[in-house]
Design a protein around this motif. Structure first.
Motif, PDB file in Angstrom:
ATOM      1  N   GLN A 227       5.986  -6.419  -4.526  1.00  0.00           N
ATOM      2  CA  GLN A 227       4.690  -6.620  -4.448  1.00  0.00           C
ATOM      3  C   GLN A 227       4.038  -5.360  -5.385  1.00  0.00           C
ATOM      4  O   GLN A 227       2.926  -5.454  -5.724  1.00  0.00           O
ATOM      5  N   ILE A 228       4.787  -4.564  -5.966  1.00  0.00           N
ATOM      6  CA  ILE A 228       4.320  -3.350  -6.741  1.00  0.00           C
ATOM      7  C   ILE A 228       5.045  -3.489  -8.048  1.00  0.00           C
ATOM      8  O   ILE A 228       5.946  -3.136  -8.462  1.00  0.00           O
ATOM      9  N   PRO A 229       4.371  -3.944  -8.908  1.00  0.00           N
ATOM     10  CA  PRO A 229       4.658  -4.059 -10.508  1.00  0.00           C
ATOM     11  C   PRO A 229       5.362  -2.889 -11.065  1.00  0.00           C
ATOM     12  O   PRO A 229       4.844  -1.758 -10.888  1.00  0.00           O
ATOM     13  N   GLY A 230       6.661  -3.047 -11.641  1.00  0.00           N
ATOM     14  CA  GLY A 230       7.372  -2.223 -12.135  1.00  0.00           C
ATOM     15  C   GLY A 230       8.168  -1.063 -11.279  1.00  0.00           C
ATOM     16  O   GLY A 230       8.577  -0.193 -11.596  1.00  0.00           O
ATOM     17  N   THR A 231       7.970  -1.390 -10.003  1.00  0.00           N
ATOM     18  CA  THR A 231       8.808  -0.355  -9.001  1.00  0.00           C
ATOM     19  C   THR A 231      10.181  -0.404  -9.176  1.00  0.00           C
ATOM     20  O   THR A 231      10.563  -1.344  -9.408  1.00  0.00           O
TER      21      THR A 231
ATOM     22  N   ASN B  79      -3.642  -4.559  -2.068  1.00  0.00           N
ATOM     23  CA  ASN B  79      -3.728  -3.178  -2.535  1.00  0.00           C
ATOM     24  C   ASN B  79      -2.581  -2.586  -3.289  1.00  0.00           C
ATOM     25  O   ASN B  79      -2.569  -1.779  -4.320  1.00  0.00           O
ATOM     26  N   LEU B  80      -1.393  -3.131  -2.838  1.00  0.00           N
ATOM     27  CA  LEU B  80      -0.127  -2.590  -3.523  1.00  0.00           C
ATOM     28  C   LEU B  80      -0.095  -3.431  -4.414  1.00  0.00           C
ATOM     29  O   LEU B  80       0.473  -2.624  -5.687  1.00  0.00           O
ATOM     30  N   ARG B  81      -0.214  -4.391  -4.897  1.00  0.00           N
ATOM     31  CA  ARG B  81      -0.198  -5.316  -6.311  1.00  0.00           C
ATOM     32  C   ARG B  81      -1.202  -4.467  -7.265  1.00  0.00           C
ATOM     33  O   ARG B  81      -0.728  -4.597  -8.229  1.00  0.00           O
ATOM     34  N   ALA B  82      -2.220  -3.755  -6.878  1.00  0.00           N
ATOM     35  CA  ALA B  82      -3.069  -3.305  -7.723  1.00  0.00           C
ATOM     36  C   ALA B  82      -2.634  -1.879  -8.228  1.00  0.00           C
ATOM     37  O   ALA B  82      -3.322  -1.317  -9.010  1.00  0.00           O
ATOM     38  N   LEU B  83      -1.562  -1.341  -7.584  1.00  0.00           N
ATOM     39  CA  LEU B  83      -1.288  -0.101  -7.977  1.00  0.00           C
ATOM     40  C   LEU B  83      -0.826   0.229  -9.374  1.00  0.00           C
ATOM     41  O   LEU B  83      -0.174  -0.879  -9.926  1.00  0.00           O
ATOM     42  N   LYS B  84      -1.149   1.040 -10.174  1.00  0.00           N
ATOM     43  CA  LYS B  84      -0.957   1.381 -11.337  1.00  0.00           C
ATOM     44  C   LYS B  84      -0.338   2.605 -11.681  1.00  0.00           C
ATOM     45  O   LYS B  84      -0.419   3.421 -12.601  1.00  0.00           O
ATOM     46  N   ILE B  85       0.596   3.125 -10.616  1.00  0.00           N
ATOM     47  CA  ILE B  85       1.277   4.437 -10.835  1.00  0.00           C
ATOM     48  C   ILE B  85       2.517   4.142 -10.857  1.00  0.00           C
ATOM     49  O   ILE B  85       3.347   3.065 -10.204  1.00  0.00           O
ATOM     50  N   PRO B  86       3.607   4.870 -11.391  1.00  0.00           N
ATOM     51  CA  PRO B  86       4.999   5.087 -11.140  1.00  0.00           C
ATOM     52  C   PRO B  86       5.419   4.775  -9.753  1.00  0.00           C
ATOM     53  O   PRO B  86       5.084   5.707  -9.046  1.00  0.00           O
ATOM     54  N   THR B  87       6.352   3.921  -9.088  1.00  0.00           N
ATOM     55  CA  THR B  87       6.737   3.976  -7.886  1.00  0.00           C
ATOM     56  C   THR B  87       8.110   3.950  -7.810  1.00  0.00           C
ATOM     57  O   THR B  87       8.821   2.967  -8.342  1.00  0.00           O
TER      58      THR B  87
END
Length: 52
Positions: A35-39, A5-13
């Motif tokens: 695990q979260i792209p672009g974090t 689920n975390l890897r699927a996030l598409k929001i700025p983190t």
């Protein structure tokens, strides 16, 4: 919440932790952030868990 689920996030983190945080130390925060792209991350030196 799962890693998938975390890897699927598409929001700025933005993850922040203190250098002296024993609950979520910098190494654990960075591992989760990978695990979260672009974090973006920040470690505040000499701060504990409750930075506010």
């Amino acid at each position: 919440m799962t890693w998938e689920n975390l890897r699927a996030l598409k929001i700025p983190t933005f993850m922040i932790t203190g250098g002296a945080d024993l609950y979520q130390p910098p190494s654990m925060m960075r591992a989760a952030a990978r695990q979260i792209p672009g974090t973006k991350t920040l470690v505040e030196p000499e701060a504990g868990h409750a930075l506010q």
